[in-house]
Write an enzyme that holds these catalytic residues in place. Structure first.
Site, PDB file in Angstrom:
ATOM      1  N   HIS A 259      21.387  77.638 -33.679  1.00 23.58           N
ATOM      2  CA  HIS A 259      20.309  78.639 -33.631  1.00 23.58           C
ATOM      3  C   HIS A 259      20.791  79.930 -32.939  1.00 23.58           C
ATOM      4  O   HIS A 259      20.940  80.938 -33.590  1.00 23.58           O
ATOM      5  CB  HIS A 259      19.025  78.121 -32.966  1.00 23.58           C
ATOM      6  N   ASP A 310      18.875  71.610 -40.946  1.00 21.44           N
ATOM      7  CA  ASP A 310      18.112  71.281 -39.742  1.00 21.44           C
ATOM      8  C   ASP A 310      16.995  70.264 -39.987  1.00 21.44           C
ATOM      9  O   ASP A 310      17.257  69.088 -40.113  1.00 21.44           O
ATOM     10  CB  ASP A 310      17.592  72.577 -39.108  1.00 21.44           C
TER      11      ASP A 310
HETATM   12 ZN   LIG Z   1      18.282  70.865 -34.496  1.00 23.14          ZN
END
Ligand SMILES: [Zn+2]
Length: 440
Positions: A259, A310
């Site tokens: 991220h 994800d």
């Molecule tokens: Zn994750």
């Protein structure tokens, strides 16, 4: 020795025509542009490297579509996390295997040929849970970098684990033993790394000690995904998460920062100087309301980044890349952000994925080149969206939603064709979804 002849192939220097590729076992031995086809060659029209997936939580695949309504209050990442924990507590090795067969099959059909699995469901039996993922990857034929997760505290300042978080816990010695036990089933296609879940889930001394004992394994960590996490880190450590990480750890090109949504200038400088890769997960980051990555500033410093699916609410590398670029366009009210001042957005986006992956997956992927793994995608020449090779990489990302992948190959083996994995069990997955709805 096996061989293939492609009318067009995307090589490290760009498009080439009449390309012969020869490979043995899983590795490319020779790549010859401007050659003639040989009788033993299989023949294809257009070939590109397969796309590595740098971040997945397989079990979250069953949550897709189940957390999109509100229950009398505002919804955010932290309320979504409660729903995710409820599903996590229900998963056992058999269920995890069934989900992973479905998900990994969807991945290879969509163009992901290797996945980094960030795996923190260690109960009821840590080794069996990990082996379920390995078995699913072997059965489907996808490349896997398994990342057992170290998760020891419920928040900064050694907060206690709450409820289902306790199922993620391992003592440090149990964790190191699990990593050792997982070395045996590894091979060229099944790789191993390690993953401190986040700075909020592992204290710094433990992070340093485990890093020292695991040495050269790739390391993946969630970092700076949510503003609340940044604020909590500032309150506890007087530093932002990336600042704290670089102050206390020797972060190298083997590190994958997942991220890294909320960065300031000195953090961007630190990441790009270290050679670490950032794993961007645009559809999940949008679904969870995380924010926008600083792509423009990061690229100006030649930062390395790739993409991950994800939460697996979407399983398409092309959708991830489109979201990445469109998010930036909406944010800056400009066009062609990834491309910079000269170039094509599709080319830059796909090359971002292809060039960053090998170091953090511990497997040579993302290039049609000698010494790399024989992983590639044969594109569908009947797809009307894939016109003109000069614009083909742009068309892959920005033109329509038809799956452009005709064939998907991993380690020199065909694993998916025309949108379907060769190995799948959809009835088992449907039954599992039915059981899950009854259990929640
Ligand atoms: Zn994750």
């Amino acid at each position: 020795m096996a061989s293939l002849f492609a009318e067009n192939a995307y090589l490290p220097m760009g498009w080439a025509s009449n390309v012969r590729i020869e490979w043995e076992d899983s590795e490319i031995l020779r790549v010859t542009p401007q050659s003639a086809p040989q009788p033993e060659d299989s023949r294809v029209e257009t070939l590109v490297p397969a796309i590595p997936n740098l971040h997945s939580h397989a079990f979250q695949r069953v949550l897709a579509g189940l957390a999109e309504s509100t229950q009398g209050k505002e919804d955010d990442f932290w309320t979504w996390r409660e729903a995710m924990y409820a599903v996590a507590a229900w998963i056992n090795p058999e269920r995890l295997y069934t989900i992973a067969i479905q998900l990994y099959g969807e991945m290879v059909a969509a163009g992901y040929n290797h996945v980094a699995e960030f795996h923190y469901l260690h109960q009821p039996h840590p080794l069996e849970m990990s082996l379920a993922l390995i078995q699913a990857a072997k059965d489907v034929g996808i490349g896997l970098t398994l990342l057992p997760v170290l998760y020891q505290q419920g928040g900064f300042g050694r907060q206690a684990l709450q409820g289902p978080q306790k199922g993620f816990f391992l003592e440090t010695d149990e964790y190191l033993r699990l990593i050792e036990d997982l070395r045996a089933p590894c091979n060229q296609q099944i790789r191993l790394g390690w993953a401190p879940h986040s700075l909020r889930a592992v204290d710094t001394l433990t992070l340093q000690a485990v890093s020292a004992s695991l040495g050269p394994l790739p390391c993946h960590i969630h970092i700076s995904e949510q503003m609340k996490e940044v604020e909590q880190c500032l309150a506890s450590y007087d530093h932002r998460p990336v600042q704290w990480l670089y102050k206390h750890m020797d972060v190298s090109a083997k590190w994958c920062l997942v991220h890294a949504t909320h960065l300031v200038a000195d953090e961007i400088q630190a990441i790009t100087s270290s050679g670490a890769t950032v794993a961007l997960c645009p559809t999940t980051e949008a679904n969870l309301g995380d924010g926008f990555f600083s792509l423009e500033a990061f690229q100006k410093l030649n930062g390395r980044w790739g993409i991950g699916s994800d939460s697996n609410s979407s399983v398409s590398p092309f959708e991830e890349l489109r979201w990445l670029e469109y998010g930036q366009r909406l944010l800056h009210r400009k066009r062609n952000i990834a491309a910079g001042k000269h170039g094509s957005s599709g080319t830059r986006l796909l090359n971002g994925c292809w060039t960053s992956a090998s170091a953090v997956l511990d497997r040579k992927v993302g290039r049609l080149e000698v010494g790399y793994q024989a992983d590639w995608l044969v594109l569908d020449s009947q797809n009307p969206n894939l016109f003109q090779h000069a614009h083909l990489l742009d068309a892959l990302v920005f033109n329509g939603n038809r799956n452009p992948v005709l064939e998907s190959w991993v380690s020199g083996r065909l694993v998916a064709q025309k949108g379907e994995a060769n190995y799948q069990d959809p009835n088992a997955f449907r039954q599992l979804l039915h059981d899950l709805r009854g259990a929640l």
